[in-house]
Design a protein around this motif. Structure first.
Motif, short mmCIF file in Angstrom:
data_model
loop_
_atom_site.label_atom_id
_atom_site.label_comp_id
_atom_site.label_asym_id
_atom_site.label_seq_id
_atom_site.Cartn_x
_atom_site.Cartn_y
_atom_site.Cartn_z
N VAL A 1 0.84 -1.19 0.00
CA VAL A 1 0.00 0.00 0.00
C VAL A 1 0.88 1.24 0.00
O VAL A 1 1.80 1.36 0.81
CB VAL A 1 -0.93 0.03 1.23
CG1 VAL A 1 -1.79 1.29 1.21
CG2 VAL A 1 -1.80 -1.22 1.27
N SER A 2 0.63 2.17 -0.92
CA SER A 2 1.27 3.49 -0.90
C SER A 2 0.33 4.47 -0.23
O SER A 2 -0.84 4.61 -0.64
CB SER A 2 1.60 3.95 -2.33
OG SER A 2 2.58 3.13 -2.91
N ARG A 3 0.83 5.16 0.79
CA ARG A 3 -0.01 6.05 1.57
C ARG A 3 0.39 7.50 1.32
O ARG A 3 1.51 7.90 1.59
CB ARG A 3 0.12 5.75 3.07
CG ARG A 3 -0.62 4.52 3.54
CD ARG A 3 -2.12 4.75 3.54
NE ARG A 3 -2.49 5.90 4.35
CZ ARG A 3 -2.70 5.84 5.66
NH1 ARG A 3 -2.58 4.69 6.31
NH2 ARG A 3 -3.05 6.92 6.33
N GLN B 1 -2.38 9.75 2.02
CA GLN B 1 -3.38 10.39 2.87
C GLN B 1 -2.76 10.77 4.21
O GLN B 1 -1.82 10.14 4.67
CB GLN B 1 -4.58 9.45 3.11
CG GLN B 1 -5.30 9.00 1.86
CD GLN B 1 -4.66 7.77 1.24
OE1 GLN B 1 -3.65 7.30 1.72
NE2 GLN B 1 -5.27 7.28 0.18
N THR C 1 -2.08 11.30 8.21
CA THR C 1 -2.27 10.58 9.47
C THR C 1 -2.62 11.61 10.54
O THR C 1 -1.89 12.59 10.72
CB THR C 1 -1.00 9.82 9.89
OG1 THR C 1 -0.73 8.81 8.92
CG2 THR C 1 -1.19 9.18 11.26
N ARG D 1 3.89 0.85 2.35
CA ARG D 1 3.86 -0.19 3.37
C ARG D 1 3.72 -1.55 2.71
O ARG D 1 2.86 -1.76 1.86
CB ARG D 1 2.68 0.02 4.33
CG ARG D 1 2.59 -0.99 5.47
CD ARG D 1 1.41 -0.66 6.36
NE ARG D 1 1.40 -1.45 7.58
CZ ARG D 1 0.74 -2.59 7.73
NH1 ARG D 1 0.03 -3.08 6.72
NH2 ARG D 1 0.77 -3.25 8.87
#
Length: 575
Positions: A507-509, A511, A513, A535
């Motif tokens: 997963v590429s984040r 967004q 936190t 991740r």
């Protein structure tokens, strides 16, 4: 003169002189540069090096540009998909011991073991090394490089294979008396293949000494090219028979610290700072990062991340601060009690004439590093987590390294607060903050831009360990150049002819936190961070006896707390 009128050879030479960030952008300038990077194999290779956060290795006859590119593709694919080979068992020393410490650097794994007093009057500790698989040796298991026997106990040690350097800090028995001062010795040994321990031939003074106050002492040593740094944290021993001169009955809370930097080749002490830093790390061979305790307006203790140029200090005890980065404001009555700082070493690059150069087609770039801070806070353990952990890439710190110092007449903590960069100007987009939770990141290690950890998740009762959880390996990669470039000039069809374990989650984040003020109960407002990362999580659980994990450029090593169980997995490496 228009760029397209220049000879292609000249354009190529210009591009090869660019820094990593500029090189990444060149294929996006126009069609001419895109075609140039796509068709020129050297430019294509350097573009992929920049994306991976690597520098080219030393020139030799073994690795051509094509073979280096092939190994780089395998390396990138291995870590992006977390393709792990089957585990290889390592046989560490398993006899009677009172302490052990494991370190990795490159393809070298070392374990230092301390024996109980009386075990052998001439042997107090043992350091043993294994060479793991690399780009020229197939993954046929670890290769033992021998044992080194020492006459003194080991408090901490560090290795730099590229300089054949082993730095060992002695565990001084006089520290525990709690009276007066004690001398801590740091030994500079040469890593040799004949299993003998000798002073390093390039060290003018083979034993470095530091006098510190007696007490319960924790030492940590690190290497940065020509420099050896040490952080001593001393807690005075309180008791009728052990209180030192001038110590009070409450001296147990009076923790002292020393940050010392030597030029290990000359033996000169060039930096010696007392009672300032909670944590310390090299940024380069000129700059260090200190976690300096400061006070809020309400008097509560917080931390400033302070960048210091230790080369410009007029005396070893002076501190040339170039910048300080401030953390978010705290709630009234809350404070930060301590900081743990994790990062990878600044390794000296392997020289072309070095015997080990054949195993290094490319090397970690000094500016592709991640700094991870775990904050010891005044908060209760709740279902939402234990404490915040902050990820800061080197790219966030680089713009501040050449700032102009201000308020040099103030004390260091006051200088940090007065001239510090507020959180809002660097933290939200220059870092990522998480909260440690019950089922995440109970053990971790940093190498380059990667944060590798053991992740525990609840599984079926019959498959779980005593705590009802199973460990898996998780990787957070904060290489922002790789994530933001959006282009790969390397083909993705390289065959992964390894016995691998597949992954189920990549997963590429991008967004944000958000750490809510109400949930954590530490900061005065919500903390929102945007730094992108990728991740990856393995689908297969590891051995149940695993307690912690380590990593290097091409390996993941798992171990238990006793040090009796060691295994390693190769990642993206094949000869």
């Amino acid at each position: 003169m228009p760029l397209d009128s220049l000879p292609l050879e000249l354009l190529t030479l210009i591009c090869l002189k660019l820094d990593r960030k500029s090189l990444i952008t060149m294929p996006f300038v126009n069609h001419m540069f895109y075609n140039l990077f796509s068709e020129h194999k050297t430019l294509k290779y350097y573009f992929e090096l920049a994306r991976a956060g690597m520098d080219d290795g030393p020139s030799n006859h073994i690795f051509t540009v094509t073979s280096r590119m092939d190994r780089l593709k395998r390396y990138q694919m291995g870590w992006s998909k977390l393709d792990l080979t089957s585990p290889r068992k390592i046989e560490p020393f398993s006899g009677d011991k009172i302490g052990e410490e494991i370190h990795m650097n490159g393809d070298l794994l070392g374990e230092a073991t301390t024996y109980p007093l009386g075990h052998d009057p001439e042997i107090r500790s043992l350091v043993q090394f294994w060479e793991l698989s690399n780009f020229t040796r197939p993954d046929d298991g670890p290769r033992s490089l021998g044992w080194f026997f020492l006459e003194h106990a080991i408090s901490s040690y560090a290795i730099d294979p590229s300089q054949a350097l082993l730095v060992v800090q002695e565990e001084s028995t006089s520290l525990a008396t709690g009276r007066g001062n004690a001398i801590v010795k740091t030994y500079l040994y040469e890593l040799s293949a004949d299993e003998t321990i000798t002073p390093h031939p390039r060290a003018n003074i083979p034993v470095l000494e530091k006098t510190i106050q007696s007490g319960s002492c924790h030492c940590a040593v690190s290497i940065c090219r020509d420099y050896v740094g040490a952080l001593f944290t001393i807690t005075p021993i309180v008791g009728e028979d052990s209180v030192s001169d001038g110590a009070s009955a409450n001296a147990g809370d009076d923790i002292r610290s020393h940050v010392v930097i030597w030029n290990w080749k000359t033996g000169q002490c060039i930096f010696d700072l007392t009672d300032i830093a909670m944590a310390f790390s090299f940024l380069s061979d000129q700059h260090i990062l200190l976690a300096v305790p400061t006070n809020t307006q309400g008097g509560a203790q917080t931390v400033a991340l302070t960048l210091v140029n230790f080369q410009l200090a007029s005396t070893p005890s002076s501190c040339h601060v170039v910048a300080s980065l401030l953390l978010p404001d705290l709630l009234s009555g809350k404070q930060i009690n301590g900081v743990e700082l994790f990062t990878s070493p600044v390794q000296a690059h392997v020289r072309a004439e070095d015997d080990r150069s054949s195993a290094v087609p490319f090397q970690l770039s000094w500016d592709n590093r991640l700094f991870v801070l775990s904050l010891d806070c005044d908060i209760e353990v709740t279902r939402n987590g234990f404490a915040p952990i902050l990820f800061i890439p080197m790219s966030t710190l680089l713009p501040h390294l050449h700032s102009t110092p201000q308020h040099t007449d103030m004390s260091l903590p006051d200088r940090c607060v007065t001239s510090g960069v507020p959180w809002m100007y660097w933290g939200p987009c220059g870092s990522r903050m998480f909260v440690l939770k019950d089922d995440e990141m109970t053990s971790n290690c940093v190498y380059g831009s990667r944060f590798v950890s053991l992740v525990y998740e609840q599984e079926d009762e019959e498959d779980a360990d005593a705590d009802g959880r199973l460990p898996r390996v998780g990787v957070l990669d904060f290489n922002t150049l790789s994530l933001s470039s959006g282009l790969s000039l390397a083909s993705e069809d390289a065959a992964m002819d390894l016995d691998t374990m597949s992954t189920t989650e990549i997963v590429s984040r991008t967004q944000p936190t958000t750490i809510s003020m109400e949930d954590l109960g530490l900061f005065a407002s919500d903390v929102v961070t945007y730094l992108p990362f990728r991740r990856t999580l393995t689908s297969k659980e590891l051995e149940l006896k695993i307690d912690y994990v380590m990593q290097s450029q091409g390996h993941i090593v798992t171990a238990d707390h006793s040090g009796d169980f060691l295994e390693y997995y190769a990642v993206g490496i094949s000869a």
